[in-house]
Motif scaffolding. Structure first.
Motif: not given
Ligand code: HMG
Ligand code: MG
Length: 303
Positions: A169-183, A198-208
């Protein structure tokens, strides 16, 4: 009942990239392009097409520039490419890529294996990418691997994910994906993670981004939906895996995701039948088994 806005789900189809990157048999650019064209005709709104990484590390993505040139872009569709460093971004700029994804990890061990640098070194590379991308009007998203577990470090605490997410977030990435790489994740861990981030990336800015190695992807996506997440990565026919995560199988199959979402009353804009045929095309080319049970059921019924 759901409001119209809330019932829209955006699916990013990652099979041409995540799905094919660990395929050992070479897939010619024309086949990849045809695959991408079938996906866009099925109504997929976002397609991750390739990555601008070292061809020594991921040979299957070595045709990134040639591939990009031959995509007949459909208006309204977003085409994404992974980039690990400024060198990759330069190649993407030459190819007129409009949106890139920087990929980091919340595990030091995985970061070293996957992109050959520490987490802090990767953040430094990403910040240079963000700066150069801005000059060229290129959008940048981020994704973090191993957010629910690491093949080398084992369980990962949510606060470790939060720590790295803060840096993104600090470097200006406003949309973040959270990966479960190995499931390996399960729903309560997903809920805890979403809650803490949620306090860093509100839910609308997240993907899974769930790999389905342990069969938990759909139930984890359901947990995400309950928490308000409306963006998911998936791979048609369940193609794929990460070459630097031993034993990691493909992402959740897009067919399964679309079938579930439509059943729940969400809108995706995707035609399931056409989607199944796109997956079937690539599986026939590769001559290996379709990992989507929805596709298998549909194809069995049809024949
Ligand atoms: P490095 O060896 O540290 O890089 O690799 P370097 O800067 O020291 O350069 C070494 C050589 O690579 C040089 O070539 C560079 O020109 C070349 P040489 O002089 O030896 O001939 N090089 C490049 N060539 C083309 N494009 C580039 C590039 N950069 C350097 N961008 C590097 C660092 C990041 C390049 C390497 O580790 C790499 O390519 N890794 C690939 C990682 C990857 O693609 N992994 C799979 C995707 S991530 C994933 O699947 C997870 C995800 O799905 C989410 C999840 O599920 O977790 C996103
Ligand atoms: Mg992945």
């Amino acid at each position: 009942t759901m409001s119209p806005v809330n019932s829209q789900v955006i699916i990013t189809e990652v099979a041409p990239r995540d799905g094919l990157q660990s395929e050992v048999q070479w897939v010619p650019s024309e086949i990849k392009q045809h695959f991408i064209h079938l996906l866009q005709e099925a109504g997929v709104p976002e397609i991750e097409c390739t990555s601008f990484v070292s061809p020594k590390w991921v040979p299957q993505m070595a045709d990134n520039q040639q591939l990009w040139l031959g995509i007949h872009k459909k208006p309204g569709v977003s085409y994404l490419a992974l980039v690990p460093n400024v060198q990759g971004l330069h190649l993407a700029i030459e190819s007129k890529v409009e949106e890139v994804v920087v990929f980091g990890s919340v595990s030091e061990a995985f970061s070293l294996k996957n992109i050959n640098c520490t987490i802090d070194q990767s953040i430094d590379k990403f910040s240079k990418i963000v700066a150069l991308a801005q000059l060229h009007n290129i959008r940048v998203r981020g994704i973090l691997s191993c957010t629910l577990g690491c093949p080398y470090e084992g369980p990962i605490e949510a606060r470790q994910v939060v720590k790295v997410a803060e840096k993104m977030k600090a470097i200006g990435i406003n949309r973040l994906g959270l990966a479960d790489t190995i499931g390996v994740g399960t729903p309560n861990a997903v809920i805890t993670l979403l809650d803490q981030i949620a306090t860093i990336y509100p839910v609308h800015s997240l993907s899974a981004h769930f790999h389905d190695t342990y069969g938990q992807a759909l139930v984890n996506i359901y947990a995400c939906l309950q928490a308000g997440v409306r963006r998911f990565d998936s791979s048609v026919s369940g193609l794929g895996g990460c070459p630097y995560a031993k034993g990691a199988t493909g992402n959740v199959a897009t067919e399964e995701l679309v079938y579930m979402l439509h059943g729940l009353g969400y809108h995706t804009g995707i035609n399931l039948e056409k989607l199944i045929m796109a997956g079937d095309f690539m599986r026939n080319y590769l001559k290996n088994t379709n990992n989507s049970r929805v596709a298998l059921a549909y194809l069995a019924k049809r024949s």
